[in-house]
Motif scaffolding. Structure first.
Motif, PDB file in Angstrom:
ATOM      1  N   ASP A 417       0.855  -1.186   0.000  1.00 19.73           N
ATOM      2  CA  ASP A 417       0.000   0.000   0.000  1.00 19.73           C
ATOM      3  C   ASP A 417       0.887   1.231   0.000  1.00 19.73           C
ATOM      4  O   ASP A 417       1.793   1.348   0.814  1.00 19.73           O
ATOM      5  CB  ASP A 417      -0.928   0.014   1.218  1.00 19.73           C
ATOM      6  N   GLY A 418       0.640   2.104  -0.925  1.00 20.65           N
ATOM      7  CA  GLY A 418       1.479   3.298  -1.012  1.00 20.65           C
ATOM      8  C   GLY A 418       2.925   2.923  -1.286  1.00 20.65           C
ATOM      9  O   GLY A 418       3.226   2.219  -2.246  1.00 20.65           O
ATOM     10  N   ALA A 419       3.819   3.364  -0.402  1.00 19.53           N
ATOM     11  CA  ALA A 419       5.244   3.080  -0.583  1.00 19.53           C
ATOM     12  C   ALA A 419       5.711   1.916   0.276  1.00 19.53           C
ATOM     13  O   ALA A 419       6.864   1.524   0.207  1.00 19.53           O
ATOM     14  CB  ALA A 419       6.065   4.331  -0.247  1.00 19.53           C
ATOM     15  N   ARG A 420       4.809   1.351   1.098  1.00 24.47           N
ATOM     16  CA  ARG A 420       5.224   0.283   2.014  1.00 24.47           C
ATOM     17  C   ARG A 420       5.284  -1.059   1.301  1.00 24.47           C
ATOM     18  O   ARG A 420       4.386  -1.435   0.553  1.00 24.47           O
ATOM     19  CB  ARG A 420       4.260   0.182   3.195  1.00 24.47           C
ATOM     20  N   ARG A 421       6.376  -1.774   1.582  1.00 29.26           N
ATOM     21  CA  ARG A 421       6.555  -3.114   1.042  1.00 29.26           C
ATOM     22  C   ARG A 421       6.234  -4.153   2.120  1.00 29.26           C
ATOM     23  O   ARG A 421       6.021  -3.815   3.292  1.00 29.26           O
ATOM     24  CB  ARG A 421       7.977  -3.297   0.521  1.00 29.26           C
ATOM     25  N   PHE A 422       6.263  -5.409   1.710  1.00 24.79           N
ATOM     26  CA  PHE A 422       5.955  -6.492   2.644  1.00 24.79           C
ATOM     27  C   PHE A 422       6.845  -6.425   3.873  1.00 24.79           C
ATOM     28  O   PHE A 422       6.375  -6.570   5.011  1.00 24.79           O
ATOM     29  CB  PHE A 422       6.111  -7.852   1.950  1.00 24.79           C
ATOM     30  N   ASP A 423       8.155  -6.229   3.685  1.00 25.90           N
ATOM     31  CA  ASP A 423       9.078  -6.206   4.825  1.00 25.90           C
ATOM     32  C   ASP A 423       8.782  -5.061   5.782  1.00 25.90           C
ATOM     33  O   ASP A 423       9.008  -5.186   6.994  1.00 25.90           O
ATOM     34  CB  ASP A 423      10.525  -6.101   4.336  1.00 25.90           C
ATOM     35  N   ASP A 424       8.291  -3.939   5.264  1.00 25.12           N
ATOM     36  CA  ASP A 424       7.939  -2.814   6.128  1.00 25.12           C
ATOM     37  C   ASP A 424       6.778  -3.184   7.044  1.00 25.12           C
ATOM     38  O   ASP A 424       6.733  -2.786   8.210  1.00 25.12           O
ATOM     39  CB  ASP A 424       7.566  -1.587   5.294  1.00 25.12           C
ATOM     40  N   VAL A 425       5.834  -3.939   6.523  1.00 18.29           N
ATOM     41  CA  VAL A 425       4.663  -4.335   7.304  1.00 18.29           C
ATOM     42  C   VAL A 425       5.023  -5.458   8.279  1.00 18.29           C
ATOM     43  O   VAL A 425       4.616  -5.445   9.446  1.00 18.29           O
ATOM     44  CB  VAL A 425       3.527  -4.781   6.367  1.00 18.29           C
ATOM     45  N   ALA A 426       5.800  -6.447   7.811  1.00 12.42           N
ATOM     46  CA  ALA A 426       6.192  -7.557   8.683  1.00 12.42           C
ATOM     47  C   ALA A 426       7.099  -7.069   9.809  1.00 12.42           C
ATOM     48  O   ALA A 426       6.999  -7.535  10.950  1.00 12.42           O
ATOM     49  CB  ALA A 426       6.881  -8.641   7.863  1.00 12.42           C
ATOM     50  N   ALA A 427       8.027  -6.155   9.491  1.00  9.96           N
ATOM     51  CA  ALA A 427       8.874  -5.494  10.497  1.00  9.96           C
ATOM     52  C   ALA A 427       9.578  -6.474  11.431  1.00  9.96           C
ATOM     53  O   ALA A 427       9.596  -6.299  12.648  1.00  9.96           O
ATOM     54  CB  ALA A 427       8.035  -4.504  11.306  1.00  9.96           C
ATOM     55  N   GLY A 428      10.172  -7.529  10.854  1.00 13.02           N
ATOM     56  CA  GLY A 428      10.952  -8.455  11.664  1.00 13.02           C
ATOM     57  C   GLY A 428      10.138  -9.414  12.503  1.00 13.02           C
ATOM     58  O   GLY A 428      10.666 -10.045  13.429  1.00 13.02           O
ATOM     59  N   ARG A 429       8.832  -9.537  12.200  1.00  4.68           N
ATOM     60  CA  ARG A 429       7.965 -10.460  12.933  1.00  4.68           C
ATOM     61  C   ARG A 429       7.563 -11.628  12.030  1.00  4.68           C
ATOM     62  O   ARG A 429       7.796 -11.618  10.831  1.00  4.68           O
ATOM     63  CB  ARG A 429       6.691  -9.745  13.388  1.00  4.68           C
ATOM     64  N   PHE A 430       6.920 -12.624  12.622  1.00  3.46           N
ATOM     65  CA  PHE A 430       6.229 -13.610  11.809  1.00  3.46           C
ATOM     66  C   PHE A 430       5.063 -12.921  11.121  1.00  3.46           C
ATOM     67  O   PHE A 430       4.550 -11.902  11.596  1.00  3.46           O
ATOM     68  CB  PHE A 430       5.709 -14.760  12.676  1.00  3.46           C
ATOM     69  N   ALA A 431       4.643 -13.471   9.996  1.00  5.09           N
ATOM     70  CA  ALA A 431       3.525 -12.896   9.264  1.00  5.09           C
ATOM     71  C   ALA A 431       2.685 -14.014   8.659  1.00  5.09           C
ATOM     72  O   ALA A 431       3.196 -15.092   8.342  1.00  5.09           O
ATOM     73  CB  ALA A 431       4.013 -11.962   8.162  1.00  5.09           C
ATOM     74  N   ILE A 432       1.413 -13.741   8.516  1.00  6.45           N
ATOM     75  CA  ILE A 432       0.502 -14.606   7.765  1.00  6.45           C
ATOM     76  C   ILE A 432       0.116 -13.861   6.497  1.00  6.45           C
ATOM     77  O   ILE A 432      -0.382 -12.727   6.550  1.00  6.45           O
ATOM     78  CB  ILE A 432      -0.769 -14.925   8.566  1.00  6.45           C
ATOM     79  N   VAL A 433       0.370 -14.482   5.358  1.00  2.00           N
ATOM     80  CA  VAL A 433      -0.068 -13.950   4.073  1.00  2.00           C
ATOM     81  C   VAL A 433      -1.216 -14.838   3.607  1.00  2.00           C
ATOM     82  O   VAL A 433      -1.052 -16.063   3.507  1.00  2.00           O
ATOM     83  CB  VAL A 433       1.070 -13.957   3.035  1.00  2.00           C
ATOM     84  N   THR A 434      -2.361 -14.251   3.322  1.00  2.00           N
ATOM     85  CA  THR A 434      -3.521 -15.052   2.960  1.00  2.00           C
ATOM     86  C   THR A 434      -4.317 -14.411   1.829  1.00  2.00           C
ATOM     87  O   THR A 434      -4.416 -13.191   1.747  1.00  2.00           O
ATOM     88  CB  THR A 434      -4.439 -15.260   4.191  1.00  2.00           C
TER      89      THR A 434
END
Length: 501
Positions: A417-434
């Protein structure tokens, strides 16, 4: 005697990256480095977008972009500098969001790594310090060292020690690890030159495919250039430290530029080897970077492999130290990284042999075959694509045999969204992509684990990625690697561990 959770031995790119990642998790670290400042001589000059992604993860997205330059691909030449084949990179960015190949100056990279590290109060970097011994004790590792300025000996007790101390690693020797030879040894001259003159060469990597005098050329910076020449029997780097002697070797690229317009920064002899440590861990001591593996430079993965080691281990170690993860997860480091590193080294050896081996017969074959490589469907994309092999199955890479899966691969670092990439949102945490809308209970389970939730919109790049992997959802680890994937979102939610603090 002082104590610290983690001691990192060596402040090269691997050690600094490991320290920064641990610092992001608030882990107290002591980095011991024998050099008082950044080592001034250039060594590594290339990395791919996967490793560029790691640099962005530790906060160096803009800083690295400012000191690097994308390269345009690979050109294969014969001994007369005639083009045999050319593999160009068309796009500016790869699946990780950065140029698929970048050139840089290692001292500049280490400078920004050190500067960036200063923002983490939990990390201390101590230079001019020579580590002299490592001794494992109950519950820790005693690290003995000497201050090279005062001559005073000292020691520290660490819960874990990371050996990022290079090819001649004291850490590796101290734990009795040996290097397994992958049957590749060549002696090369590596030369870095600075000039204000315009060489007028194609902005990619030039590989001269000649078994007698194989050579590599690339432009590294605005005024800096790198040549690598395979040394003939009996030749040494000492002979070429005089520009008048070096000039005939580089003339095919410098053309009419006089020798006095070229300044040698470094002319060094390197032994290119393919080796992997037989063990990467002994209890509380781990090996990373050149201490664990050595690769020929034909695919530019030497330094890159060390940063991948750091990325793989740091979050696991942080989770063990804060009690989020069991210490058994540390067993996965060697399982995952050793196989991956060996695959990349074998690929480098194979490509090196294909480009420079075989004697006269090899030259004849290359002249016939290389110009036709461009006609092979998908070969250009395969040569230029930076995607590396999936990690081997482990307790943190869960996949079933003979079933299509995303486990062990990297989640694409796409714009969400906007300029944010997946890594910006995950921010060093576990993530669920669905790709399916999670229920309230599923959202609560994900939030309760401190994980990021990323819903892949229909038609988006992440949605296509999931579909191609035969999945509706995936659990993505803090290092961007898929832990497991599948069609049942509720089942995947139960695989999430607690939050990393």
């Amino acid at each position: 005697m002082s104590a610290v959770p983690v001691v990192i031995i060596g402040a090269g790119p691997t050690g600094l990256t490991a320290a920064t990642l641990l610092g992001q998790y608030g882990v107290d670290c002591l980095v011991l480095e024998r050099w008082g400042a950044v080592y001034p001589q250039p060594r590594a000059v290339a990395l791919d977008d996967e490793v560029h992604r790691i640099l962005a993860r530790i906060g160096l997205r803009d800083e690295f972009a400012a000191i690097s330059r994308p390269h345009k691909g690979l050109r294969l030449l014969d001994r007369r500098m005639r083009v045999l084949a050319e593999f160009r990179r068309d796009g500016e960015h790869g699946r990780h969001g950065y140029p698929e190949g970048s050139m840089f100056d290692q001292p500049e990279l280490e400078t920004i790594l050190r500067s960036n590290l200063q923002q983490y109060g939990s990390v201390t970097l101590r230079g001019s310090t020579e580590v002299t011994a490592l001794t494992q004790q109950a519950g820790g590792v005693r690290v003995d060292f000497t201050d090279q300025i005062t001559g005073r000996p000292d020691h520290v007790l660490a819960q874990y020690a990371l050996g990022c101390d290079g090819a001649n690693s004291l850490t590796r020797t101290s734990i009795g690890v040996t290097m397994r030879d992958l049957k590749f040894t060549q002696h090369w001259l590596v030369v870095d030159v600075v000039t204000d003159a315009d060489l007028g060469q194609w902005e990619g990597v030039h590989q001269v495919c000649d078994p007698v005098r194989a050579a590599t050329y690339m432009r590294v910076g605005q005024t800096r250039y790198r040549w690598e020449f395979r040394l003939t029997p009996g030749a040494t780097a000492e002979h070429y430290r005089d520009i008048t002697r070096l000039h005939p070797l580089v003339t095919p690229w410098t053309k009419d530029i006089p020798a006095e317009a070229l300044q040698i920064v470094r002319a060094a002899e390197y032994t290119f080897r393919g080796q992997v440590a037989d063990r990467w861990r002994d209890r509380r001591v781990f090996l990373l970077g050149d201490a664990a593996h050595l690769t020929p430079p034909f695919i530019g993965q030497g330094m890159a492999a060390g940063l991948r080691d750091a990325m793989n281990l740091a979050w696991k170690l942080a989770g063990v130290l804060d009690g989020t993860l069991p210490d058994t997860v540390l067993d996965t480091y060697e399982i995952e990284r050793q196989a991956h590193a060996r695959s990349m080294i074998r690929l480098a050896i194979l490509l090196g042999a294909a480009m420079t081996g075989g004697g006269k017969l090899g030259n004849i074959i290359r002249h016939v075959v290389a110009p036709r490589w461009r006609l092979i469907p998908g070969l250009r994309q395969r040569v230029m694509h930076s995607e590396t092999p999936a990690l081997r199955r482990s307790a943190l890479v869960v996949r079933q045999v003979l079933r299509r899966t995303l486990a062990g691969t990297l989640c694409p670092n796409v714009v969400l969204d906007g300029a944010r990439r997946f890594d910006d949102v995950a921010a060093g945490r576990f993530a669920i992509v669905t790709s399916v809308t999670p229920s309230a209970a599923q959202r609560a389970a994900i939030e309760g684990c401190g994980a990021a939730l990323v819903v892949a919109r229909p038609g988006s790049e992440l949605h296509r990625w999931l579909r191609q992997g035969g999945a509706h959802a995936a659990v993505v680890r803090p290092d961007g690697t898929v832990m497991r994937s599948g069609r049942d979102l509720s089942e995947l939610c139960t695989a999430l561990p607690g939050p990393l603090h």
